[in-house]
Design an enzyme around this catalytic site. Sequence first.
Site, PDB file in Angstrom:
ATOM      1  N   SER A 186      44.339 138.117  14.201  1.00  0.00           N
ATOM      2  CA  SER A 186      45.087 138.071  15.283  1.00  0.00           C
ATOM      3  C   SER A 186      45.993 136.719  15.346  1.00  0.00           C
ATOM      4  CB  SER A 186      44.198 137.861  16.491  1.00  0.00           C
ATOM      5  OG  SER A 186      44.376 138.066  17.637  1.00  0.00           O
ATOM      6  N   ASP A 289      43.245 149.414  18.211  1.00  0.00           N
ATOM      7  CA  ASP A 289      44.043 148.163  18.808  1.00  0.00           C
ATOM      8  C   ASP A 289      45.530 148.410  19.356  1.00  0.00           C
ATOM      9  OD1 ASP A 289      44.826 145.441  19.030  1.00  0.00           O
ATOM     10  OD2 ASP A 289      44.494 144.966  16.722  1.00  0.00           O
ATOM     11  N   HIS A 319      40.154 145.743  18.371  1.00  0.00           N
ATOM     12  CA  HIS A 319      40.946 144.273  18.224  1.00  0.00           C
ATOM     13  C   HIS A 319      39.662 143.480  17.901  1.00  0.00           C
ATOM     14  CE1 HIS A 319      44.153 141.548  17.620  1.00  0.00           C
ATOM     15  NE2 HIS A 319      43.322 140.580  18.187  1.00  0.00           N
TER      16      HIS A 319
END
Length: 348
Positions: A186, A289, A319
Amino acid sequence: MTTLTSNLTLITQHGTKNHQQNHGSSIVEEIKGLIKVHKNGYIERPNIVPCVTPDLSPNLNVISRDIIIDNVTNIWARFYVPNSQQKKLPLLVYFHGGGFCVGSAAWSCYHEFLAMLSSKLGCIIMSVNYRLAPENPLPAPYDDGFNALTWLKKQSLYQNDASTSSEFEWWTKKCNFSSIFLGGDSAGGNIAYNVAKRVDSNSSEDAFLRPLNLKGLILIQPFFGGKERTLSEKCMVQLSGSALNLAASDAYWRLALPYGEDRDHPWCNPLVKLEGLKMNVLVCVSEMDILKDRNLEFCDGLRRIGERVEYEVFEGVGHAFQILSKSEVSKIRVVQMMDSLRSFMLGL
């Protein structure tokens, strides 16, 4: 450059104002359950994920300790070192996620994931606890990442100097400093990419890091954005409690970017000014995601400029599934992800 004691390990980054001063102050930004930013400057970060000490189960056969790497900025790193008989091990410099605004190398979910990753990959992991926004907006995390590399260089030089001894020999003796990887998930993936860009955009900085050799870049669901929405951002249905939705993504960028900048800044949208890298890249993409399309466009962009990039899409997961989801599908995909990372590192 000293080893952290357990009480220092659990330091988190909060606003410095007294909590009572927050009373009556309006909230200017909020990501539910994670961060509240008040008009008077007070910042709340609820302890939604517990911070843990470096202790690990002996069954993992991994040693973990915390080390301060910059006394000025109070940046530290959590190391994971397999009890391997192999003479030298590659090292992965890892940056945690959290939209640049939340998260810690001491979060229990990262501690569990990275300890297992170190064991499965047979590599040393240095998990960097960088400064958070909005107190420290970009490029502060990039600065911390590059400083972590310069700190690594110093350790490699101490290791090569037979006349000196180091308090860090418990990991430096096992480290192959010519096999260094950058990675993260991320926002941590974004940091890893921008640190790699900083190294490769200036040959003098590249030379400055020698004898370190950066061999590869591992980006897990890298956090990128842009003013124009992708199809997955517009249409991907996110379940309640999802690790990332569009509103949270926008809020993170408002808090992290320098004042006055928008989501087409190159730190957010790399396709605006895509630059080549001198290393192999692996991108791990999650099918469910909202960042899926943006991650795939990033891979396509790198290939168009001749970069060596490979990617894998993990089906049926969203995610940050590798640290937050306990579903049976996620457990299977975590094993697959670790296998992909291992193959990538062994192939270089």
